[in-house]
Design a protein around this motif. Sequence first.
Motif, PDB file in Angstrom:
ATOM      1  N   GLU A   3       0.683  -1.226  -0.304  1.00 36.41           N
ATOM      2  CA  GLU A   3      -0.059   0.094   0.137  1.00 36.41           C
ATOM      3  C   GLU A   3       0.798   1.337   0.086  1.00 36.41           C
ATOM      4  OE1 GLU A   3      -2.966   0.479   2.972  1.00 36.41           O
ATOM      5  OE2 GLU A   3      -3.420  -1.794   3.037  1.00 36.41           O
ATOM      6  N   GLU A   4       0.357   2.269  -0.482  1.00 37.08           N
ATOM      7  CA  GLU A   4       1.119   3.398  -0.549  1.00 37.08           C
ATOM      8  C   GLU A   4       0.819   4.060   0.853  1.00 37.08           C
ATOM      9  OE1 GLU A   4       0.299   6.452  -3.589  1.00 37.08           O
ATOM     10  OE2 GLU A   4       1.288   5.081  -5.243  1.00 37.08           O
ATOM     11  N   ARG A   5       1.801   4.782   1.353  1.00 42.93           N
ATOM     12  CA  ARG A   5       2.000   5.366   2.757  1.00 42.93           C
ATOM     13  C   ARG A   5       2.636   6.638   2.779  1.00 42.93           C
ATOM     14  NH1 ARG A   5       4.789   0.884   6.015  1.00 42.93           N
ATOM     15  NH2 ARG A   5       2.961  -0.219   5.052  1.00 42.93           N
ATOM     16  N   TYR A   6       2.710   7.651   3.675  1.00 37.37           N
ATOM     17  CA  TYR A   6       3.423   8.822   4.025  1.00 37.37           C
ATOM     18  C   TYR A   6       4.603   8.265   4.584  1.00 37.37           C
ATOM     19  CZ  TYR A   6      -0.916  10.907   2.090  1.00 37.37           C
ATOM     20  OH  TYR A   6      -1.779  11.420   1.328  1.00 37.37           O
ATOM     21  N   PHE A   7       5.705   8.911   4.439  1.00 40.11           N
ATOM     22  CA  PHE A   7       7.136   8.727   5.201  1.00 40.11           C
ATOM     23  C   PHE A   7       7.325  10.286   5.473  1.00 40.11           C
ATOM     24  CE2 PHE A   7       6.934   5.199   2.414  1.00 40.11           C
ATOM     25  CZ  PHE A   7       7.338   4.155   3.200  1.00 40.11           C
ATOM     26  N   LEU A   8       7.570  10.424   6.699  1.00 42.65           N
ATOM     27  CA  LEU A   8       7.864  11.778   7.461  1.00 42.65           C
ATOM     28  C   LEU A   8       9.554  11.546   7.684  1.00 42.65           C
ATOM     29  CD1 LEU A   8       7.337  14.449   8.471  1.00 42.65           C
ATOM     30  CD2 LEU A   8       6.682  13.539  10.642  1.00 42.65           C
ATOM     31  N   ILE A   9      10.203  12.473   7.436  1.00 37.27           N
ATOM     32  CA  ILE A   9      11.694  12.334   7.588  1.00 37.27           C
ATOM     33  C   ILE A   9      12.126  13.669   8.273  1.00 37.27           C
ATOM     34  CG2 ILE A   9      14.026  12.148   6.535  1.00 37.27           C
ATOM     35  CD1 ILE A   9      12.546  10.913   4.138  1.00 37.27           C
ATOM     36  N   PHE A  10      12.960  13.467   9.410  1.00 37.89           N
ATOM     37  CA  PHE A  10      13.375  14.658  10.006  1.00 37.89           C
ATOM     38  C   PHE A  10      14.745  14.418  11.155  1.00 37.89           C
ATOM     39  CE2 PHE A  10      10.398  12.476  12.828  1.00 37.89           C
ATOM     40  CZ  PHE A  10      10.842  12.563  14.178  1.00 37.89           C
ATOM     41  N   GLN A  23       9.786   7.869   9.616  1.00 40.47           N
ATOM     42  CA  GLN A  23       8.620   7.291  10.269  1.00 40.47           C
ATOM     43  C   GLN A  23       7.636   7.042   9.249  1.00 40.47           C
ATOM     44  OE1 GLN A  23       8.679   6.307  13.432  1.00 40.47           O
ATOM     45  NE2 GLN A  23       6.640   5.292  13.042  1.00 40.47           N
ATOM     46  N   PRO A  24       7.032   5.845   9.027  1.00 41.13           N
ATOM     47  CA  PRO A  24       5.895   5.583   7.921  1.00 41.13           C
ATOM     48  C   PRO A  24       4.473   6.104   8.859  1.00 41.13           C
ATOM     49  CG  PRO A  24       6.612   3.585   8.935  1.00 41.13           C
ATOM     50  CD  PRO A  24       7.526   4.559   9.618  1.00 41.13           C
ATOM     51  N   TYR A  25       3.557   6.656   7.851  1.00 41.17           N
ATOM     52  CA  TYR A  25       1.959   6.675   8.390  1.00 41.17           C
ATOM     53  C   TYR A  25       1.186   6.230   7.358  1.00 41.17           C
ATOM     54  CZ  TYR A  25       4.201   9.844  12.080  1.00 41.17           C
ATOM     55  OH  TYR A  25       5.313  10.165  12.950  1.00 41.17           O
ATOM     56  N   GLN A  26       0.055   5.726   7.782  1.00 38.40           N
ATOM     57  CA  GLN A  26      -1.006   5.102   6.828  1.00 38.40           C
ATOM     58  C   GLN A  26      -1.777   6.256   6.183  1.00 38.40           C
ATOM     59  OE1 GLN A  26      -0.959   2.216   5.767  1.00 38.40           O
ATOM     60  NE2 GLN A  26       0.542   1.383   7.227  1.00 38.40           N
ATOM     61  N   ASP A  27      -1.955   7.206   6.896  1.00 40.15           N
ATOM     62  CA  ASP A  27      -3.150   8.408   6.321  1.00 40.15           C
ATOM     63  C   ASP A  27      -2.620   9.574   6.769  1.00 40.15           C
ATOM     64  OD1 ASP A  27      -4.041   9.056   9.176  1.00 40.15           O
ATOM     65  OD2 ASP A  27      -4.947   7.147   9.224  1.00 40.15           O
ATOM     66  N   GLU A  28      -3.265  10.688   6.212  1.00 33.46           N
ATOM     67  CA  GLU A  28      -2.942  12.052   6.295  1.00 33.46           C
ATOM     68  C   GLU A  28      -3.321  12.637   8.058  1.00 33.46           C
ATOM     69  OE1 GLU A  28      -4.914  14.253   3.248  1.00 33.46           O
ATOM     70  OE2 GLU A  28      -3.921  13.130   1.901  1.00 33.46           O
ATOM     71  N   GLN A  29      -4.309  11.850   8.420  1.00 35.83           N
ATOM     72  CA  GLN A  29      -4.700  12.466   9.916  1.00 35.83           C
ATOM     73  C   GLN A  29      -3.269  12.054  10.728  1.00 35.83           C
ATOM     74  OE1 GLN A  29      -7.248  14.110  10.953  1.00 35.83           O
ATOM     75  NE2 GLN A  29      -6.103  14.146  13.031  1.00 35.83           N
ATOM     76  N   SER A  30      -3.018  10.884  10.748  1.00 40.52           N
ATOM     77  CA  SER A  30      -1.608  10.625  11.962  1.00 40.52           C
ATOM     78  C   SER A  30      -0.497  11.280  11.308  1.00 40.52           C
ATOM     79  CB  SER A  30      -1.500   8.924  11.575  1.00 40.52           C
ATOM     80  OG  SER A  30      -1.149   8.461  10.523  1.00 40.52           O
ATOM     81  N   MET A  54       9.533   1.174   1.407  1.00 35.74           N
ATOM     82  CA  MET A  54      10.848   1.214   0.749  1.00 35.74           C
ATOM     83  C   MET A  54      11.864   0.486   1.732  1.00 35.74           C
ATOM     84  SD  MET A  54      10.934   5.335  -0.598  1.00 35.74           S
ATOM     85  CE  MET A  54       9.985   5.886   0.753  1.00 35.74           C
ATOM     86  N   THR A  55      12.877   0.305   1.343  1.00 35.35           N
ATOM     87  CA  THR A  55      14.006  -0.340   2.329  1.00 35.35           C
ATOM     88  C   THR A  55      15.071   0.960   1.931  1.00 35.35           C
ATOM     89  OG1 THR A  55      14.765  -1.790   0.318  1.00 35.35           O
ATOM     90  CG2 THR A  55      13.418  -2.802   1.952  1.00 35.35           C
ATOM     91  N   ALA A  56      16.085   1.019   2.830  1.00 34.87           N
ATOM     92  CA  ALA A  56      17.190   1.770   2.628  1.00 34.87           C
ATOM     93  C   ALA A  56      18.368   1.229   3.599  1.00 34.87           C
ATOM     94  CB  ALA A  56      16.752   3.183   3.520  1.00 34.87           C
ATOM     95  N   LYS A  57      19.449   1.378   3.185  1.00 31.01           N
ATOM     96  CA  LYS A  57      20.700   1.054   3.737  1.00 31.01           C
ATOM     97  C   LYS A  57      21.467   2.452   3.636  1.00 31.01           C
ATOM     98  CE  LYS A  57      21.136  -3.458   1.587  1.00 31.01           C
ATOM     99  NZ  LYS A  57      21.695  -4.444   0.736  1.00 31.01           N
TER     100      LYS A  57
END
Length: 71
Positions: A3-10, A23-30, A54-57
């Motif tokens: 599924e598509e999701r949002y990833f917040l990077i800080f 950090q991944p989030y499933q919806d716009e509210q979270s 996604m995966t990352a190294k």
Amino acid sequence: MAEERYFLIFQEASDEECLLTIQPYQDEQSLAEAINQLQAKQIDEYTIIHGKKMTAKLRLAVELSEAEDEE
């Protein structure tokens, strides 16, 4: 299929450490709640990515040596 999701990077930094968070989030509210929490911590620089899982190294090398006093 993922599924598509949002990833917040800080990034959070202090004198002792620097943390990069993805950090991944499933919806716009979270996602909006997480951004509000960042703003409460006075973190106003972040990146949002919308996409599939996604995966990352990350490879990082840091060499520390004692600083010499110049007198």
